[in-house]
Design a protein around this motif. Structure first.
Motif, PDB file in Angstrom:
ATOM      1  N   ALA A   1      -2.474   7.516   3.506  1.00 53.63           N
ATOM      2  CA  ALA A   1      -3.298   7.215   2.215  1.00 53.63           C
ATOM      3  C   ALA A   1      -4.683   8.162   2.397  1.00 53.63           C
ATOM      4  O   ALA A   1      -5.117   8.414   3.611  1.00 53.63           O
ATOM      5  CB  ALA A   1      -3.830   5.849   2.065  1.00 53.63           C
TER       6      ALA A   1
ATOM      7  N   ARG B   1      -2.399   7.012  -2.667  1.00 53.81           N
ATOM      8  CA  ARG B   1      -1.810   5.946  -1.690  1.00 53.81           C
ATOM      9  C   ARG B   1      -0.864   6.681  -0.663  1.00 53.81           C
ATOM     10  O   ARG B   1      -0.362   7.633  -0.869  1.00 53.81           O
ATOM     11  CB  ARG B   1      -1.159   4.998  -2.477  1.00 53.81           C
ATOM     12  CG  ARG B   1      -2.064   4.001  -3.240  1.00 53.81           C
ATOM     13  CD  ARG B   1      -1.430   3.008  -4.166  1.00 53.81           C
ATOM     14  NE  ARG B   1      -0.790   2.093  -3.374  1.00 53.81           N
ATOM     15  CZ  ARG B   1       0.246   1.442  -4.339  1.00 53.81           C
ATOM     16  NH1 ARG B   1       0.461   1.583  -5.674  1.00 53.81           N
ATOM     17  NH2 ARG B   1       0.922   0.431  -3.682  1.00 53.81           N
TER      18      ARG B   1
ATOM     19  N   GLY C   1       0.730  -1.217  -0.179  1.00 50.50           N
ATOM     20  CA  GLY C   1      -0.089  -0.031  -0.173  1.00 50.50           C
ATOM     21  C   GLY C   1       0.984   1.066  -0.102  1.00 50.50           C
ATOM     22  O   GLY C   1       0.351   2.228   0.095  1.00 50.50           O
TER      23      GLY C   1
ATOM     24  N   GLU D   1       3.223   3.831  -1.805  1.00 48.82           N
ATOM     25  CA  GLU D   1       3.435   4.193  -3.307  1.00 48.82           C
ATOM     26  C   GLU D   1       4.717   4.302  -3.608  1.00 48.82           C
ATOM     27  O   GLU D   1       5.275   3.880  -4.173  1.00 48.82           O
ATOM     28  CB  GLU D   1       2.252   5.485  -3.453  1.00 48.82           C
ATOM     29  CG  GLU D   1       2.729   6.244  -4.922  1.00 48.82           C
ATOM     30  CD  GLU D   1       1.893   5.642  -6.031  1.00 48.82           C
ATOM     31  OE1 GLU D   1       0.681   5.235  -5.689  1.00 48.82           O
ATOM     32  OE2 GLU D   1       2.377   5.277  -7.017  1.00 48.82           O
TER      33      GLU D   1
END
Ligand SMILES: [Zn+2]
Length: 182
Positions: free
Chosen positions: A72, A77, A35, A37
């Motif tokens: 996020a 994200r 999760g 980025e």
């Protein structure tokens, strides 16, 4: 794996930085950074002087921090910023003979922020916030240093032994020199 991006302002980072961050990321399991980025490498001039950042009611001077975690949102994200110049400081060349020193220093920033990410995604048994991030930082740093630099540990033990052995003798010599000097 989270993407590594660079966003420096009037700053040329030392060459070892990127390789060190890559090594530190490779020591993490995919679940740790699920999760996430990107990791943005930046410097204090780029994040801005004087601006403050609010974390749990406390204000932090932005350019004295080693990193930031951006949770996020509905649109993006989570991502992490590592403030490279604040984190590594001026490093004497001798300390760069091994990757252990840059890895250790950058781990303090990166793994703390990864800790915030884990706190936000996986959660932790008891602690949250800064305490949880610090727990993760220590744990992940230990794993990385043991895995990569296990061969340095016997050296540290020997050095500590020598210092303990010679410590009192050196102290005596200093005392004697002081006495002679007057
Ligand atoms: Zn923090």
């Amino acid at each position: 794996m989270a993407e590594i991006a660079e966003n420096y302002k009037d700053y040329e980072p030392p060459e070892f930085v990127r390789g060190s961050i890559e090594r530190l990321l490779r020591s993490l399991s995919p679940e740790h950074i699920a999760g996430l980025e990107s990791i943005v490498l930046t410097n204090s001039a780029a994040v801005g002087r004087g601006k403050t950042h609010r974390i749990r009611g406390r204000k932090y001077q932005r350019n004295t921090c080693r990193g930031f975690y951006h949770c996020a949102t509905q649109r993006e994200r989570a991502w992490i910023e590592v403030i490279v110049d604040t984190t590594i400081g001026p490093l004497p060349r001798a300390l760069l003979l091994t990757n252990a020193v840059p890895d250790f220093l950058l781990a303090q920033a990166l793994y703390h922020e990864v800790g915030h990410h884990l706190d936000a995604t996986v959660g932790s048994a008891s602690r949250t916030g800064e305490a949880a991030a610090e727990d993760w930082r220590r744990r992940l740093t230990k794993i990385h240093m043991r895995r990569r630099y296990w061969y340095l540990f016997p050296l540290l033990v020997v050095l500590r032994f020598i210092f303990r052995l010679l410590g009192p003798a050196i102290d005596r010599q200093i005392d004697e020199a002081k006495r002679k000097a007057g």
